[in-house]
Design an enzyme around this catalytic site. Structure first.
Site, PDB file in Angstrom:
ATOM      1  N   GLY A   1      59.729  85.813 102.662  1.00 29.90           N
ATOM      2  CA  GLY A   1      61.026  86.309 103.089  1.00 29.90           C
ATOM      3  C   GLY A   1      62.122  85.775 102.174  1.00 29.90           C
ATOM      4  O   GLY A   1      63.077  85.140 102.620  1.00 29.90           O
ATOM      5  N   HIS A   2      61.940  85.984 100.859  1.00 28.02           N
ATOM      6  CA  HIS A   2      62.956  85.591  99.887  1.00 28.02           C
ATOM      7  C   HIS A   2      62.665  86.294  98.556  1.00 28.02           C
ATOM      8  O   HIS A   2      61.607  86.906  98.385  1.00 28.02           O
ATOM      9  CB  HIS A   2      62.973  84.068  99.705  1.00 28.02           C
ATOM     10  CG  HIS A   2      61.699  83.489  99.209  1.00 28.02           C
ATOM     11  ND1 HIS A   2      60.871  82.702  99.975  1.00 28.02           N
ATOM     12  CD2 HIS A   2      61.085  83.591  98.000  1.00 28.02           C
ATOM     13  CE1 HIS A   2      59.826  82.345  99.267  1.00 28.02           C
ATOM     14  NE2 HIS A   2      59.924  82.867  98.077  1.00 28.02           N
ATOM     15  N   ALA A   3      63.622  86.180  97.646  1.00 30.05           N
ATOM     16  CA  ALA A   3      63.432  86.659  96.271  1.00 30.05           C
ATOM     17  C   ALA A   3      63.775  85.509  95.333  1.00 30.05           C
ATOM     18  O   ALA A   3      64.366  84.508  95.759  1.00 30.05           O
ATOM     19  CB  ALA A   3      64.338  87.852  95.993  1.00 30.05           C
TER      20      ALA A   3
END
Ligand code: TYD
Length: 139
Positions: free
Chosen positions: A54-56
């Protein structure tokens, strides 16, 4: 940086050497991977059915492998979403910078192996989804 696309993130076949009743998959920075490996980490003891990620990342490149068990790799580039079922230790997905990723549906006992182009750096993360949408729209 060019705007990344989920279409650039493919399931890649990794080398597999059958040796004395088992398999070996060797990976080389600059060889199978388009980057030098600076860090390896693995995710384990994730409860069955759990999600992670749940991130970039702004600059980090990664190769993700289901070393044991299975999970779903859910990728999003700000426009399109793609889900890749990971369940073979001789397959990997190369993730470019700027792709939002979530790991979902872990099977119990699974191990997610990550080969990364750089050391851990919290400032390289985009963890807020709205921040991500703004970031990706500026590319
Ligand atoms: P994170 O990358 O957010 O994990 P996930 O994508 O699986 O949810 O990392 C979780 C925590 O672990 C984070 O707060 C910092 C720490 N961490 C390190 O110290 N070094 C590392 O190489 C990684 C990947 C995480």
């Amino acid at each position: 940086m060019k705007r990344p696309s989920v279409h650039d993130c493919q399931l890649l076949g990794l080398p597999r050497i059958y040796d004395r009743g088992g398999n070996i998959t060797p990976l080389h920075g600059g060889g199978e991977l388009p980057f030098d490996i600076k860090r390896v980490y693995y995710l384990y003891d994730v409860q069955g059915g759990e999600s992670r990620g749940g991130h970039a990342h702004k600059n980090l490149q990664q190769l993700i492998v289901a070393a044991t068990g299975s999970f779903d790799l859910v990728l999003f580039d700000g426009k399109e979403k793609k889900t890749i079922q990971m369940n073979r230790p001789y397959q990997g997905v190369f993730i470019k910078p700027g792709i939002w990723r979530t790991l979902e549906n872990f099977s119990s006992g699974s191990i997610c192996l990550v080969l990364a182009s750089d050391f851990y750096d919290e400032t390289d993360y985009i963890r807020d989804y709205d921040d991500y949408l703004k970031y990706i729209d500026r590319l």
